[in-house]
Design a protein around this motif. Structure first.
Motif, PDB file in Angstrom:
ATOM      1  N   LEU A   4      39.442  58.806  11.710  1.00 42.82           N
ATOM      2  CA  LEU A   4      37.737  58.957  11.941  1.00 42.82           C
ATOM      3  C   LEU A   4      38.261  60.117  13.266  1.00 42.82           C
ATOM      4  CD1 LEU A   4      36.703  55.368  11.508  1.00 42.82           C
ATOM      5  CD2 LEU A   4      36.009  58.143   9.971  1.00 42.82           C
ATOM      6  N   ILE A   5      38.922  59.127  14.213  1.00 40.61           N
ATOM      7  CA  ILE A   5      39.062  60.240  15.605  1.00 40.61           C
ATOM      8  C   ILE A   5      40.087  61.694  15.313  1.00 40.61           C
ATOM      9  CG2 ILE A   5      39.777  60.241  17.578  1.00 40.61           C
ATOM     10  CD1 ILE A   5      37.342  58.088  17.927  1.00 40.61           C
ATOM     11  N   ASP A   6      40.075  61.551  14.379  1.00 40.16           N
ATOM     12  CA  ASP A   6      41.784  62.592  14.397  1.00 40.16           C
ATOM     13  C   ASP A   6      40.122  63.533  13.939  1.00 40.16           C
ATOM     14  OD1 ASP A   6      43.437  61.678  15.196  1.00 40.16           O
ATOM     15  OD2 ASP A   6      44.571  61.185  13.619  1.00 40.16           O
ATOM     16  N   VAL A   7      39.615  63.519  12.150  1.00 48.07           N
ATOM     17  CA  VAL A   7      38.525  63.148  12.023  1.00 48.07           C
ATOM     18  C   VAL A   7      37.654  65.052  12.702  1.00 48.07           C
ATOM     19  CG1 VAL A   7      36.452  64.042   9.877  1.00 48.07           C
ATOM     20  CG2 VAL A   7      38.858  63.009   9.464  1.00 48.07           C
ATOM     21  N   ARG A   8      37.099  63.802  13.748  1.00 43.65           N
ATOM     22  CA  ARG A   8      36.096  64.489  14.655  1.00 43.65           C
ATOM     23  C   ARG A   8      36.771  65.468  15.754  1.00 43.65           C
ATOM     24  NH1 ARG A   8      32.800  59.541  18.161  1.00 43.65           N
ATOM     25  NH2 ARG A   8      33.994  59.830  18.857  1.00 43.65           N
ATOM     26  N   SER A   9      37.962  64.975  15.914  1.00 48.98           N
ATOM     27  CA  SER A   9      38.580  66.332  16.855  1.00 48.98           C
ATOM     28  C   SER A   9      38.776  67.064  16.321  1.00 48.98           C
ATOM     29  CB  SER A   9      39.765  65.258  17.628  1.00 48.98           C
ATOM     30  OG  SER A   9      39.233  63.628  18.266  1.00 48.98           O
ATOM     31  N   SER A  10      38.996  67.304  15.121  1.00 55.23           N
ATOM     32  CA  SER A  10      39.151  68.668  14.482  1.00 55.23           C
ATOM     33  C   SER A  10      38.374  69.558  14.873  1.00 55.23           C
ATOM     34  CB  SER A  10      38.949  68.578  12.708  1.00 55.23           C
ATOM     35  OG  SER A  10      38.079  68.187  12.634  1.00 55.23           O
ATOM     36  N   GLY A  11      36.767  69.721  15.030  1.00 58.87           N
ATOM     37  CA  GLY A  11      36.083  70.080  15.613  1.00 58.87           C
ATOM     38  C   GLY A  11      35.499  71.174  13.981  1.00 58.87           C
ATOM     39  N   LEU A  12      36.490  70.776  12.881  1.00 59.18           N
ATOM     40  CA  LEU A  12      35.831  71.782  11.991  1.00 59.18           C
ATOM     41  C   LEU A  12      34.500  71.662  11.119  1.00 59.18           C
ATOM     42  CD1 LEU A  12      39.157  71.403  10.130  1.00 59.18           C
ATOM     43  CD2 LEU A  12      38.003  73.089  11.729  1.00 59.18           C
ATOM     44  N   PHE A  13      33.075  70.424  11.760  1.00 58.49           N
ATOM     45  CA  PHE A  13      32.398  70.069  11.058  1.00 58.49           C
ATOM     46  C   PHE A  13      31.026  69.642  12.826  1.00 58.49           C
ATOM     47  CE2 PHE A  13      36.130  67.788   9.086  1.00 58.49           C
ATOM     48  CZ  PHE A  13      35.721  68.079   8.396  1.00 58.49           C
ATOM     49  N   SER A  14      29.753  70.203  11.106  1.00 59.77           N
ATOM     50  CA  SER A  14      28.687  69.781  11.769  1.00 59.77           C
ATOM     51  C   SER A  14      28.934  68.497  12.288  1.00 59.77           C
ATOM     52  CB  SER A  14      27.558  70.288  11.165  1.00 59.77           C
ATOM     53  OG  SER A  14      27.346  69.666  10.098  1.00 59.77           O
ATOM     54  N   ALA A  15      27.060  67.289  12.937  1.00 60.98           N
ATOM     55  CA  ALA A  15      27.047  66.454  13.407  1.00 60.98           C
ATOM     56  C   ALA A  15      26.628  65.385  12.244  1.00 60.98           C
ATOM     57  CB  ALA A  15      26.108  66.178  14.512  1.00 60.98           C
ATOM     58  N   LYS A  16      25.864  66.169  11.357  1.00 66.08           N
ATOM     59  CA  LYS A  16      25.497  65.805   9.275  1.00 66.08           C
ATOM     60  C   LYS A  16      26.967  65.844   8.913  1.00 66.08           C
ATOM     61  CE  LYS A  16      22.692  66.346   6.217  1.00 66.08           C
ATOM     62  NZ  LYS A  16      21.182  66.777   5.619  1.00 66.08           N
ATOM     63  N   ALA A  17      27.772  67.080   8.478  1.00 67.64           N
ATOM     64  CA  ALA A  17      29.008  66.700   7.810  1.00 67.64           C
ATOM     65  C   ALA A  17      29.725  66.347   8.086  1.00 67.64           C
ATOM     66  CB  ALA A  17      29.132  68.642   7.934  1.00 67.64           C
ATOM     67  N   LEU A  18      29.768  65.730   9.806  1.00 71.11           N
ATOM     68  CA  LEU A  18      31.016  64.938  10.066  1.00 71.11           C
ATOM     69  C   LEU A  18      30.966  63.247   9.778  1.00 71.11           C
ATOM     70  CD1 LEU A  18      33.780  64.210  12.339  1.00 71.11           C
ATOM     71  CD2 LEU A  18      31.841  64.029  13.988  1.00 71.11           C
ATOM     72  N   GLY A  19      29.718  62.700   9.701  1.00 70.97           N
ATOM     73  CA  GLY A  19      29.463  61.770   9.085  1.00 70.97           C
ATOM     74  C   GLY A  19      29.514  61.406   7.526  1.00 70.97           C
ATOM     75  N   LYS A  20      29.658  62.384   7.056  1.00 70.34           N
ATOM     76  CA  LYS A  20      30.136  62.345   5.395  1.00 70.34           C
ATOM     77  C   LYS A  20      31.946  62.700   5.441  1.00 70.34           C
ATOM     78  CE  LYS A  20      28.948  64.348   0.710  1.00 70.34           C
ATOM     79  NZ  LYS A  20      28.508  65.435   0.287  1.00 70.34           N
ATOM     80  N   ALA A  21      31.979  63.442   6.237  1.00 76.13           N
ATOM     81  CA  ALA A  21      33.502  63.604   6.093  1.00 76.13           C
ATOM     82  C   ALA A  21      34.245  62.065   6.621  1.00 76.13           C
ATOM     83  CB  ALA A  21      33.783  64.921   6.765  1.00 76.13           C
ATOM     84  N   GLY A  22      33.979  61.847   7.824  1.00 77.89           N
ATOM     85  CA  GLY A  22      34.653  60.281   8.753  1.00 77.89           C
ATOM     86  C   GLY A  22      34.864  59.107   7.215  1.00 77.89           C
ATOM     87  N   ASP A  23      33.277  59.418   6.174  1.00 77.73           N
ATOM     88  CA  ASP A  23      33.258  57.911   5.804  1.00 77.73           C
ATOM     89  C   ASP A  23      34.171  57.932   4.762  1.00 77.73           C
ATOM     90  OD1 ASP A  23      31.588  55.991   6.389  1.00 77.73           O
ATOM     91  OD2 ASP A  23      29.617  57.641   5.740  1.00 77.73           O
ATOM     92  N   GLN A  24      33.893  59.716   3.984  1.00 84.14           N
ATOM     93  CA  GLN A  24      35.080  59.927   2.694  1.00 84.14           C
ATOM     94  C   GLN A  24      36.468  60.118   2.990  1.00 84.14           C
ATOM     95  OE1 GLN A  24      33.088  63.757   0.786  1.00 84.14           O
ATOM     96  NE2 GLN A  24      31.235  62.351  -0.104  1.00 84.14           N
ATOM     97  N   THR A  25      36.681  60.016   4.362  1.00 83.74           N
ATOM     98  CA  THR A  25      38.452  60.210   4.482  1.00 83.74           C
ATOM     99  C   THR A  25      38.209  58.688   4.546  1.00 83.74           C
ATOM    100  OG1 THR A  25      37.989  62.241   5.437  1.00 83.74           O
ATOM    101  CG2 THR A  25      40.019  61.146   5.478  1.00 83.74           C
ATOM    102  N   ALA A  26      37.860  57.829   5.440  1.00 84.68           N
ATOM    103  CA  ALA A  26      38.269  56.632   5.975  1.00 84.68           C
ATOM    104  C   ALA A  26      38.560  55.487   4.374  1.00 84.68           C
ATOM    105  CB  ALA A  26      37.497  56.305   6.996  1.00 84.68           C
ATOM    106  N   ASN A  27      36.946  56.285   3.435  1.00 86.86           N
ATOM    107  CA  ASN A  27      37.640  55.141   2.579  1.00 86.86           C
ATOM    108  C   ASN A  27      38.230  55.334   2.008  1.00 86.86           C
ATOM    109  OD1 ASN A  27      35.744  53.554   0.917  1.00 86.86           O
ATOM    110  ND2 ASN A  27      35.945  55.229  -0.315  1.00 86.86           N
ATOM    111  N   GLN A  28      39.339  56.647   1.172  1.00 88.79           N
ATOM    112  CA  GLN A  28      39.834  56.840   0.617  1.00 88.79           C
ATOM    113  C   GLN A  28      41.306  56.059   1.078  1.00 88.79           C
ATOM    114  OE1 GLN A  28      39.961  58.703  -2.343  1.00 88.79           O
ATOM    115  NE2 GLN A  28      37.873  58.169  -2.620  1.00 88.79           N
TER     116      GLN A  28
END
Length: 257
Positions: A27-51
């Motif tokens: 989750l830290i790595d996904v956030r540190s990528s700088g690729l996502f807005s705050a709203k999109a970051l939550g979804k991306a982090g949730d789904q990536t960590a869940n997988q």
């Protein structure tokens, strides 16, 4: 690069802690990528960590049941004694806003009881994982008690109980962060009545109970997990010496409503 670990031979406690820590780093790595807005970051982090969590648990504990906030529920878990209950990002809003008060929950319920849990707090400096199988000393309570409440929607009951106790309100994000704040000496009472699900409280409850804290429904009844209806709307976590008074005040507030 380190070689593969023998995860199947890990104890449940070591596995839960390892999964929570690695998911937190993902989750830290996904956030540190700088690729996502705050709203999109939550979804991306949730789904990536869940997988990661779901695939890992199916690989190394495939005979156990599994319940995740981000995964379609499989009713077969209801027939299983051992069920892993995970929340890949507890406090998605706080994670997306790059705050520290979010958590990763990995818990194991056995016959409905919160037996084992690990709660990772990756947003804290250096990251922290609190475990039910390795309890740490809980600091004593201060003269003025502190009650953690939702930073966006504090429950009316919690605010009224805090007023009657003379307790200070401490706004905070995730349920896991709130419960762990008591263990870390940052708070003394966590009272929630605004609606939650099993994954919100299972791992935190297991960790709190293992640290000698009180954890129950707000009517004092036990927390029971792996139910067909996963809605578990209320929670009280506090030191045991405060539980009787807080439960009595909850009753008084309910009667006055």
């Amino acid at each position: 690069m380190s070689g593969p670990i023998n995860a199947a031979a890990m104890s449940d406690g070591d596995l839960a802690s390892h999964l929570a820590q690695v998911a937190g780093q993902i989750l830290i790595d996904v956030r540190s990528s700088g690729l996502f807005s705050a709203k999109a970051l939550g979804k991306a982090g949730d789904q990536t960590a869940n997988q990661f969590l779901v695939h890992a648990l199916r690989e190394v504990r495939g005979d156990d049941g599994l319940l995740s906030e981000e995964e379609k529920d499989n009713p077969a878990r209801l027939d299983q004694s051992r069920v892993w209950i995970v929340d890949p990002v507890d406090g998605t809003r706080e994670y997306g806003e790059e705050r520290a008060d979010w958590a990763v929950h990995v818990g194991l319920a056995i016959d409905g009881e919160p037996v084992l849990g690990a709660v990772a707090l990756p947003g804290l400096d250096g990251g922290t994982v609190l475990r039910s199988d390795r309890p740490i000393p809980v600091p004593p309570a201060p003269d003025t008690l502190r009650m953690v409440v939702s930073r966006t929607r504090p429950a009316k009951e919690a605010v009224e109980v805090a007023e009657r106790l003379g307790a200070e309100l401490v706004p905070m994000g995730s349920a896991g962060a709130k419960a762990m704040a008591i263990i870390l000496g940052q708070a003394d009472i966590y009272l929630h009545s605004g609606g939650q699900y099993e994954w919100d409280s299972m791992a935190p409850a297991a960790v709190a109970l293992a640290h000698g804290l009180h954890a129950s429904r707000i009517d004092g009844s036990p927390l029971v997990y792996n139910q067909a209806d996963v809605y578990l709307p209320d929670l009280l976590v506090c030191r045991k010496e405060h539980a009787e008074q807080v439960l009595a005040l909850i009753g008084e507030v309910a009667q006055a409503a």
